[in-house]
Design a protein around this motif. Structure first.
Motif, PDB file in Angstrom:
ATOM      1  N   CYS A  15       0.870  -1.178   0.000  1.00 56.58           N
ATOM      2  CA  CYS A  15       0.000   0.000   0.000  1.00 56.58           C
ATOM      3  C   CYS A  15       0.907   1.228   0.000  1.00 56.58           C
ATOM      4  O   CYS A  15       1.811   1.344   0.817  1.00 56.58           O
ATOM      5  CB  CYS A  15      -0.915   0.011   1.212  1.00 56.58           C
ATOM      6  SG  CYS A  15      -2.004   1.447   1.232  1.00 56.58           S
TER       7      CYS A  15
ATOM      8  N   GLU B 136      -0.197   4.537   0.004  1.00 55.73           N
ATOM      9  CA  GLU B 136      -0.878   5.767   0.436  1.00 55.73           C
ATOM     10  C   GLU B 136      -1.151   5.593   1.924  1.00 55.73           C
ATOM     11  O   GLU B 136      -1.780   4.604   2.324  1.00 55.73           O
ATOM     12  CB  GLU B 136      -2.204   5.892  -0.333  1.00 55.73           C
ATOM     13  CG  GLU B 136      -3.069   7.064   0.073  1.00 55.73           C
ATOM     14  CD  GLU B 136      -2.732   8.330  -0.707  1.00 55.73           C
ATOM     15  OE1 GLU B 136      -2.216   8.215  -1.830  1.00 55.73           O
ATOM     16  OE2 GLU B 136      -2.982   9.413  -0.162  1.00 55.73           O
ATOM     17  N   PHE B 137      -0.671   6.545   2.740  1.00 53.84           N
ATOM     18  CA  PHE B 137      -0.840   6.378   4.185  1.00 53.84           C
ATOM     19  C   PHE B 137      -2.323   6.236   4.521  1.00 53.84           C
ATOM     20  O   PHE B 137      -3.129   7.089   4.180  1.00 53.84           O
ATOM     21  CB  PHE B 137      -0.240   7.560   4.953  1.00 53.84           C
ATOM     22  CG  PHE B 137      -0.382   7.374   6.437  1.00 53.84           C
ATOM     23  CD1 PHE B 137       0.399   6.453   7.103  1.00 53.84           C
ATOM     24  CD2 PHE B 137      -1.339   8.083   7.161  1.00 53.84           C
ATOM     25  CE1 PHE B 137       0.253   6.246   8.468  1.00 53.84           C
ATOM     26  CE2 PHE B 137      -1.496   7.882   8.524  1.00 53.84           C
ATOM     27  CZ  PHE B 137      -0.694   6.958   9.179  1.00 53.84           C
ATOM     28  N   CYS B 138      -2.674   5.141   5.202  1.00 50.36           N
ATOM     29  CA  CYS B 138      -4.090   4.831   5.416  1.00 50.36           C
ATOM     30  C   CYS B 138      -4.397   4.524   6.878  1.00 50.36           C
ATOM     31  O   CYS B 138      -5.489   4.077   7.192  1.00 50.36           O
ATOM     32  CB  CYS B 138      -4.503   3.651   4.529  1.00 50.36           C
ATOM     33  SG  CYS B 138      -3.486   2.193   4.759  1.00 50.36           S
TER      34      CYS B 138
ATOM     35  N   HIS C  62      -0.598   0.981   8.063  1.00 49.42           N
ATOM     36  CA  HIS C  62      -0.327   1.198   6.627  1.00 49.42           C
ATOM     37  C   HIS C  62       0.927   0.444   6.174  1.00 49.42           C
ATOM     38  O   HIS C  62       0.960  -0.173   5.114  1.00 49.42           O
ATOM     39  CB  HIS C  62      -0.179   2.697   6.391  1.00 49.42           C
ATOM     40  CG  HIS C  62       0.641   3.070   5.207  1.00 49.42           C
ATOM     41  ND1 HIS C  62       0.189   2.928   3.911  1.00 49.42           N
ATOM     42  CD2 HIS C  62       1.905   3.574   5.115  1.00 49.42           C
ATOM     43  CE1 HIS C  62       1.144   3.336   3.084  1.00 49.42           C
ATOM     44  NE2 HIS C  62       2.187   3.723   3.780  1.00 49.42           N
TER      45      HIS C  62
ATOM     46  N   MET D 295       0.656  -3.321   5.211  1.00 51.99           N
ATOM     47  CA  MET D 295      -0.410  -3.614   4.250  1.00 51.99           C
ATOM     48  C   MET D 295       0.273  -4.036   2.954  1.00 51.99           C
ATOM     49  O   MET D 295       0.245  -3.340   1.954  1.00 51.99           O
ATOM     50  CB  MET D 295      -1.318  -2.393   4.073  1.00 51.99           C
ATOM     51  CG  MET D 295      -2.590  -2.705   3.318  1.00 51.99           C
ATOM     52  SD  MET D 295      -3.778  -1.370   3.386  1.00 51.99           S
ATOM     53  CE  MET D 295      -4.857  -1.889   2.040  1.00 51.99           C
TER      54      MET D 295
HETATM   55 CU1  CUA Z   1      -1.761   2.446   3.301  1.00 52.73          CU
HETATM   56 CU2  CUA Z   1      -3.624   1.011   2.890  1.00 52.73          CU
END
Ligand code: CUA
Length: 339
Positions: free
Chosen positions: A216, A218-220, A224, A227
């Motif tokens: 992943c 994009e910081f989520c 994160h 991921m």
């Molecule tokens: Cu960063 Cu999902």
């Protein structure tokens, strides 16, 4: 580490980092920045990633030339200013340095990247006929905090591991179930955002068989960094057998313990567990990792995951389920049968 012992301090507050330590930390920094052996956009394995790697080298060369020109003119004007006794750089210097050089370098690099390279990394339009008479495979990936749901037409559903046939274009359609994530397999193609209200597409094509790590991008949220996912590019026959096996329902009856503790969140096709809050576990034992590549998928780690979920992945949305050691063993023994 024993409780109460803290990690040895790398550097005392206010102390300057010695040059030798900086030099030894540099390779570590590069690895952490995504240049490690398993997730390396400069080791492309698809035509799209070859274009992206080429673009990276051209951008590096272009920026080096731009920097050299600007620094060269700056030094020349500094020397000339002292010779001529002026206290400001000349107008020509400002025009060349501040306007002409950046415009020329940026326009050239932008045109080359946008017109010639990046367009070639896009998937074919959604309504275009697939090469080979419409047999192009489509996989749908849904982003969740903090794992990936992977669906092959809804008949085979897995998590955190995609399988694709080698040397075959595969369109991956993506969307998010919660916040914005970004699907990125550096060796195969560029990033694509997963958004809650829109389906985006990216094409994966692997020109040799192998396992490619994705992340992943994009910081989520808190997990994160954990991921991750794998893309396995298999020979077509191996892929077809894998997909046929994944489409089958589970054969073992659901233990009542799973029904009590787990079936409000997880599905096991062929049983009474139908929830889709967490990953589909129909063939969980066939996967190589757990918790989106946080730990390997072994019986020991499965037990650890069930007993200490929030210790293994703090902030994961799987709650700490109240289980005795015997119950952990019972659930692990059952999950290990789900090949
Ligand atoms: Cu960063 Cu999902």
């Amino acid at each position: 580490m024993a409780p109460g012992r803290s990690l040895p301090s790398v550097n005392a507050p206010g102390e300057r980092l010695p040059l030798r330590r900086l030099v030894t930390l540099l390779p570590l920094g590069l690895v952490l920045a995504g240049c490690g052996s398993k997730q390396d956009s400069l080791r492309p394995a698809s035509p799209q990633s070859h274009s992206i790697a080429t673009l990276w080298w051209i951008m590096l060369a272009g920026s080096a030339v731009g920097l050299a020109v600007v620094v060269g003119i700056l030094i020349a004007s500094w020397v000339k200013r002292r010779e001529e006794g002026r206290d400001r750089p000349g107008t020509i210097t400002v025009l060349v340095l501040g306007i002409a050089t950046p415009i020329l370098v940026l326009v050239a690099l932008f045109s080359y990247s946008d017109i010639f390279l990046i367009r070639g990394t896009s998937p074919p339009p959604a309504n275009a006929a697939a090469p080979g008479g419409g047999n192009e495979l489509t996989v749908h990936v849904t982003g969740h905090q903090f794992w990936w749901e992977v669906s092959y037409g809804g008949t085979a559903v897995t998590a955190n591991e995609l399988h694709i046939p080698v040397r075959t274009p595969v369109v991956v359609t993506v969307h998010s179930d919660d916040v914005i994530h970004s699907f990125w397999v550096p060796q195969l193609n560029r990033k694509i955002d997963l958004e809650p209200d829109q389906v985006n597409r990216v094409e994966l094509y692997a020109d040799h068989a192998g396992r490619f790590r994705g992340q992943c991008a994009e910081f989520c949220g808190l997990q994160h960094a954990h991921m991750g996912f794998y893309v396995f590019a298999d020979p077509p026959g191996v892929f077809r057998r894998w997909l046929a096996a994944q489409r089958k329902p589970a054969t073992k009856p659901l233990p009542s313990l799973f029904d009590q503790k787990c079936s409000s969140c997880h599905a096991i096709r062929g049983t009474s567990a139908h929830a889709h809050v967490g990953p589909d576990l129909t063939h969980v034992a066939s996967r190589t990792s757990l918790a989106a590549l946080t730990i390997p998928n072994t019986p020991e780690h499965m037990r650890e995951w069930l007993a200490e979920t929030q210790h293994v992945k703090p902030g994961a949305l799987m709650p700490q389920v109240d289980l005795t050691r015997a119950q952990v063993n019972t659930l692990t023994a059952y999950l290990e049968t789900l090949k």
